[in-house]
Enzyme design. Sequence first.
Site, PDB file in Angstrom:
ATOM      1  N   LYS A  29      14.455   5.252   5.366  1.00  0.00           N
ATOM      2  CA  LYS A  29      14.380   5.056   3.918  1.00  0.00           C
ATOM      3  C   LYS A  29      15.607   5.549   3.177  1.00  0.00           C
ATOM      4  O   LYS A  29      15.929   5.040   2.102  1.00  0.00           O
ATOM      5  CB  LYS A  29      13.104   5.678   3.384  1.00  0.00           C
ATOM      6  CG  LYS A  29      11.891   5.000   4.034  1.00  0.00           C
ATOM      7  CD  LYS A  29      10.598   5.569   3.575  1.00  0.00           C
ATOM      8  CE  LYS A  29      10.071   4.762   2.426  1.00  0.00           C
ATOM      9  NZ  LYS A  29       8.764   5.241   1.987  1.00  0.00           N
ATOM     10  N   LEU A  57       7.799   9.614 -10.806  1.00  0.00           N
ATOM     11  CA  LEU A  57       7.451   8.820 -11.983  1.00  0.00           C
ATOM     12  C   LEU A  57       5.993   9.089 -12.347  1.00  0.00           C
ATOM     13  O   LEU A  57       5.122   9.075 -11.485  1.00  0.00           O
ATOM     14  CB  LEU A  57       7.680   7.335 -11.711  1.00  0.00           C
ATOM     15  CG  LEU A  57       9.121   6.938 -11.340  1.00  0.00           C
ATOM     16  CD1 LEU A  57       9.215   5.459 -11.029  1.00  0.00           C
ATOM     17  CD2 LEU A  57      10.080   7.285 -12.469  1.00  0.00           C
ATOM     18  N   LYS A 117      -3.019   1.298  -0.458  1.00  0.00           N
ATOM     19  CA  LYS A 117      -3.488   0.224  -1.334  1.00  0.00           C
ATOM     20  C   LYS A 117      -4.963  -0.090  -1.058  1.00  0.00           C
ATOM     21  O   LYS A 117      -5.393  -0.093   0.089  1.00  0.00           O
ATOM     22  CB  LYS A 117      -2.643  -1.036  -1.099  1.00  0.00           C
ATOM     23  CG  LYS A 117      -1.174  -0.807  -1.416  1.00  0.00           C
ATOM     24  CD  LYS A 117      -0.281  -1.881  -0.804  1.00  0.00           C
ATOM     25  CE  LYS A 117       1.182  -1.516  -0.993  1.00  0.00           C
ATOM     26  NZ  LYS A 117       2.072  -2.351  -0.165  1.00  0.00           N
ATOM     27  N   ARG A 164       8.117  -7.122   7.563  1.00  0.00           N
ATOM     28  CA  ARG A 164       6.997  -7.656   8.342  1.00  0.00           C
ATOM     29  C   ARG A 164       6.015  -8.337   7.418  1.00  0.00           C
ATOM     30  O   ARG A 164       6.157  -8.283   6.197  1.00  0.00           O
ATOM     31  CB  ARG A 164       6.290  -6.505   9.058  1.00  0.00           C
ATOM     32  CG  ARG A 164       5.864  -5.436   8.063  1.00  0.00           C
ATOM     33  CD  ARG A 164       4.949  -4.395   8.656  1.00  0.00           C
ATOM     34  NE  ARG A 164       4.773  -3.274   7.750  1.00  0.00           N
ATOM     35  CZ  ARG A 164       3.941  -3.239   6.717  1.00  0.00           C
ATOM     36  NH1 ARG A 164       3.188  -4.288   6.428  1.00  0.00           N
ATOM     37  NH2 ARG A 164       3.853  -2.174   5.945  1.00  0.00           N
TER      38      ARG A 164
HETATM   39  P1  ADP Z   1       5.323   4.795   2.226  1.00  0.00           P
HETATM   40  O1  ADP Z   1       6.381   4.201   3.095  1.00  0.00           O
HETATM   41  O2  ADP Z   1       4.809   6.122   2.736  1.00  0.00           O
HETATM   42  O3  ADP Z   1       4.250   3.829   1.869  1.00  0.00           O
HETATM   43  P2  ADP Z   1       6.597   4.402  -0.380  1.00  0.00           P
HETATM   44  O4  ADP Z   1       7.972   4.805  -0.726  1.00  0.00           O
HETATM   45  O5  ADP Z   1       6.332   2.946  -0.189  1.00  0.00           O
HETATM   46  O6  ADP Z   1       6.090   5.241   0.890  1.00  0.00           O
HETATM   47  O7  ADP Z   1       5.609   4.940  -1.477  1.00  0.00           O
HETATM   48  C1  ADP Z   1       4.219   4.812  -1.350  1.00  0.00           C
HETATM   49  C2  ADP Z   1       3.556   5.090  -2.658  1.00  0.00           C
HETATM   50  O8  ADP Z   1       3.898   6.405  -3.143  1.00  0.00           O
HETATM   51  C3  ADP Z   1       3.961   4.156  -3.775  1.00  0.00           C
HETATM   52  O9  ADP Z   1       3.232   2.953  -3.786  1.00  0.00           O
HETATM   53  C4  ADP Z   1       3.684   5.023  -4.979  1.00  0.00           C
HETATM   54  O10 ADP Z   1       2.290   5.033  -5.211  1.00  0.00           O
HETATM   55  C5  ADP Z   1       4.064   6.414  -4.547  1.00  0.00           C
HETATM   56  N1  ADP Z   1       5.477   6.749  -4.883  1.00  0.00           N
HETATM   57  C6  ADP Z   1       6.577   6.543  -4.111  1.00  0.00           C
HETATM   58  N2  ADP Z   1       7.712   6.957  -4.739  1.00  0.00           N
HETATM   59  C7  ADP Z   1       7.318   7.464  -5.934  1.00  0.00           C
HETATM   60  C8  ADP Z   1       8.021   8.084  -7.059  1.00  0.00           C
HETATM   61  N3  ADP Z   1       9.333   8.245  -7.055  1.00  0.00           N
HETATM   62  N4  ADP Z   1       7.266   8.482  -8.120  1.00  0.00           N
HETATM   63  C9  ADP Z   1       5.919   8.329  -8.133  1.00  0.00           C
HETATM   64  N5  ADP Z   1       5.215   7.778  -7.118  1.00  0.00           N
HETATM   65  C10 ADP Z   1       5.885   7.347  -6.036  1.00  0.00           C
END
Ligand code: ADP
Length: 446
Positions: A116, A203, A237, A291
Amino acid sequence: MFEKVLIANRGEIALRIHRACREMGIRTVAVHSTADDNAMHVRLADESVCIGPPPARDSYLNIPAILSAAAITGADAIHPGLGFLSESADFASMVEEHGFAFIGPSAEHIRLMGDKVAAKRAAIELGIPVVPGSEGGVADVAAAADWAARIGYPVLVKAAGGGGGRGMRVARDLEALKSAVPAAQGEAKAFFGNGEVYLERYLAKPRHIEVQILADGQGGVIHLGERDCSLQRKHQKILEETPSPALNAAERERLLEIATAAIRKLGYKSAGTIEFLYQDGEFFFIEMNTRLQVEHPISEMVSGIDIVREQLRIAAGAPLGYRQAEIKLTGHAIECRINAENPETFAPSPGCITSYHVPGGLGVRVDSALYQGYTVPPNYDSLVAKLVVHGTSRNECLMRLRRALEEYVIAGIETTIPLHQRLVAASDFIDGDYDIHWLERYLARD
Ligand code: ADP
């Protein structure tokens, strides 16, 4: 086109891929663990091979067993599905080294987006806005504190090798950061074998909005609109919808343009999803999934395009079957993820399905490998069905969804159907007024 495809997965997604293959006249090979001897994907496939005992590391993650199964059955391609090996760059390259086609992107793109920190750097180069944060990983609390002072609290400590919301910690001040950094590092190391963490501004009220992309690696790139996946519990989700009730036409156009331009520049091939957080009219990249995704059916329902078929065609070297102008996104679609879990405590509830009735009718689609008499094993992800509903408007979609949820009978185990019934009756959800924290607030209320 391929003659025989091995599906390196299980459950509803294995069935989903089997269906696309069958419609194209492609024969299928199922692989399964001993816990899945009676699984529907095994029953429907043309051939099946047992690849090991129940633990996933010995079966669905067992690369030598999967490659041997492909060789024995004479398969010419392997579809990894989602989860398991779908984001393993090593698996993708081994598949190709052994002379099979990998139905997915290049190993190089899987590797890039799987880290990431590297993905975020790539996103910046591709012109995608990102959440303000540390440039690269942070080694220790001192480095994290420096970045946090620049970014501003609260901050989110995230795992570079992360996924599924693991290895993530919010810190509201320096004191909290001192424990959040080692905690996230420890969890990241345990889950992903990579303890690297990085920092992002946390956020407060974002929505999770993602763009479904199809690209043929020959210059053809299209999007199938966005999906709003803000209804989450523990960053997982629960329900997804398209289009997002939060975006106006100009915002949507900007988002889709950012995503397709980036994919074109990346030279990406196959289906992929770029995930964003959206807050106060701004989009921020969080990650790219290289994917198929669980929630892909809602994009199929509004576009009429079979995403798995396109993945198969692209992997076989064909150009995309569609140009953007030919794609008409119509109506509204919602997916409910139905898990074998207690709807209040979310404790897993595996067991035998004693009675089963699937809803039907116009605009209703159920992707599931359940059947009456089937026993849901305790060894795998608890997702057992996806109820996907399409309507000409969001309101029609909601009315249809309520009816379909009412009709769905899965007896013998507990499922999250009652949770979805509560959600579709909640006024904030009906109004489309929710962010990624809404569901947890709602659940904590009672
Ligand atoms: P993963 O790979 O573990 O799924 P993500 O980066 O896709 O991680 O983030 C998963 C979830 O975490 C997002 O859908 C959101 O709900 C929350 N999230 C990620 N980054 C942030 C952020 N900077 N601020 C607030 N919530 C976040």
